[in-house]
Design a protein around this motif. Structure first.
Motif, PDB file in Angstrom:
ATOM      1  N   GLY A  67      74.659  87.000 102.467  1.00  0.00           N
ATOM      2  CA  GLY A  67      74.767  86.013 102.183  1.00  0.00           C
ATOM      3  C   GLY A  67      74.642  85.539 100.306  1.00  0.00           C
ATOM      4  N   LEU A  68      75.029  84.242  99.647  1.00  0.00           N
ATOM      5  CA  LEU A  68      75.618  84.236  98.530  1.00  0.00           C
ATOM      6  C   LEU A  68      74.568  84.387  97.401  1.00  0.00           C
ATOM      7  CD1 LEU A  68      78.769  81.846  99.054  1.00  0.00           C
ATOM      8  CD2 LEU A  68      78.858  83.803  98.303  1.00  0.00           C
ATOM      9  N   TRP A  69      73.049  83.904  98.067  1.00  0.00           N
ATOM     10  CA  TRP A  69      71.713  83.696  97.424  1.00  0.00           C
ATOM     11  C   TRP A  69      71.043  85.057  97.739  1.00  0.00           C
ATOM     12  CZ3 TRP A  69      72.646  80.426  93.709  1.00  0.00           C
ATOM     13  CH2 TRP A  69      73.585  78.653  94.667  1.00  0.00           C
ATOM     14  N   CYS A  70      70.136  85.134  96.530  1.00  0.00           N
ATOM     15  CA  CYS A  70      69.126  86.313  96.342  1.00  0.00           C
ATOM     16  C   CYS A  70      68.043  85.979  97.555  1.00  0.00           C
ATOM     17  CB  CYS A  70      68.644  86.798  95.642  1.00  0.00           C
ATOM     18  SG  CYS A  70      67.074  87.496  95.506  1.00  0.00           S
ATOM     19  N   PRO A  71      67.796  86.403  98.387  1.00  0.00           N
ATOM     20  CA  PRO A  71      66.195  86.092  99.343  1.00  0.00           C
ATOM     21  C   PRO A  71      65.090  86.157  98.647  1.00  0.00           C
ATOM     22  CG  PRO A  71      66.774  87.777 100.298  1.00  0.00           C
ATOM     23  CD  PRO A  71      68.028  87.438  99.395  1.00  0.00           C
ATOM     24  N   CYS A  73      64.410  86.271  95.092  1.00  0.00           N
ATOM     25  CA  CYS A  73      64.302  85.438  93.181  1.00  0.00           C
ATOM     26  C   CYS A  73      65.480  83.887  93.559  1.00  0.00           C
ATOM     27  CB  CYS A  73      64.621  86.113  92.768  1.00  0.00           C
ATOM     28  SG  CYS A  73      66.312  86.065  91.737  1.00  0.00           S
ATOM     29  N   GLY A  74      66.346  83.820  94.592  1.00  0.00           N
ATOM     30  CA  GLY A  74      66.733  82.656  94.821  1.00  0.00           C
ATOM     31  C   GLY A  74      68.426  82.413  93.752  1.00  0.00           C
ATOM     32  N   GLU A  75      68.862  83.361  92.804  1.00  0.00           N
ATOM     33  CA  GLU A  75      69.714  83.498  91.996  1.00  0.00           C
ATOM     34  C   GLU A  75      70.651  83.145  92.866  1.00  0.00           C
ATOM     35  OE1 GLU A  75      69.801  82.611  88.556  1.00  0.00           O
ATOM     36  OE2 GLU A  75      68.249  82.422  88.714  1.00  0.00           O
ATOM     37  N   LYS A  76      71.895  83.232  92.005  1.00  0.00           N
ATOM     38  CA  LYS A  76      72.936  82.769  92.945  1.00  0.00           C
ATOM     39  C   LYS A  76      73.932  84.363  92.882  1.00  0.00           C
ATOM     40  CE  LYS A  76      77.785  81.459  93.293  1.00  0.00           C
ATOM     41  NZ  LYS A  76      78.621  80.565  93.258  1.00  0.00           N
ATOM     42  N   LEU A  77      74.183  84.921  93.744  1.00  0.00           N
ATOM     43  CA  LEU A  77      75.251  87.017  93.439  1.00  0.00           C
ATOM     44  C   LEU A  77      76.336  86.850  93.412  1.00  0.00           C
ATOM     45  CD1 LEU A  77      73.514  87.898  97.421  1.00  0.00           C
ATOM     46  CD2 LEU A  77      72.325  88.721  94.846  1.00  0.00           C
TER      47      LEU A  77
END
Length: 77
Positions: A67-71, A73-77
Motif C-alpha cells: 500500500g501507500l501507507w505504513c501498516p 506507523c501510518g506514514e505515507k510511503l
C-alpha cells in the motif's frame, strides 16, 4: 548509497521475475549455471524482502504490504 522504497520494490520484482524465468529454463536445458543464477536471484529477493523492505519512517518490516501507507506507523510511503 541508500535505496528508496520504490527502488527496493523494483529490484525485488526484477529479481523475482528473473528467478521465475531462469529456473524452468535452466532445468529444461539441464544447465547448472543457469539454474544456479536463478537460485541466487531467488535468494537475493528473499534477503531484500527480509532486511531492506522496511518503512523509511519507523523502520519496521512492511511484510506483504504494498500500500501507500505504513501498516505500523501510518506514514505515507
Amino acid at each position: 548509497m541508500k535505496l528508496k522504497l520504490g527502488q527496493i520494490r523494483f529490484l525485488m520484482v526484477v529479481l523475482a521475475v528473473l528467478a521465475l524465468v531462469l529456473l524452468p529454463v535452466g532445468c529444461s536445458i539441464r544447465s547448472d549455471a543457469v539454474t544456479s543464477v536463478a537460485l541466487v536471484c531467488f535468494l537475493l529477493t528473499v534477503f531484500i524482502w527480509f532486511f531492506l523492505y522496511r518503512c523509511p519512517h519507523c523502520g519496521k518490516r512492511l511484510g506483504r504490504s504494498t500500500g501507500l501507507w505504513c501498516p505500523h506507523c501510518g506514514e505515507k510511503l
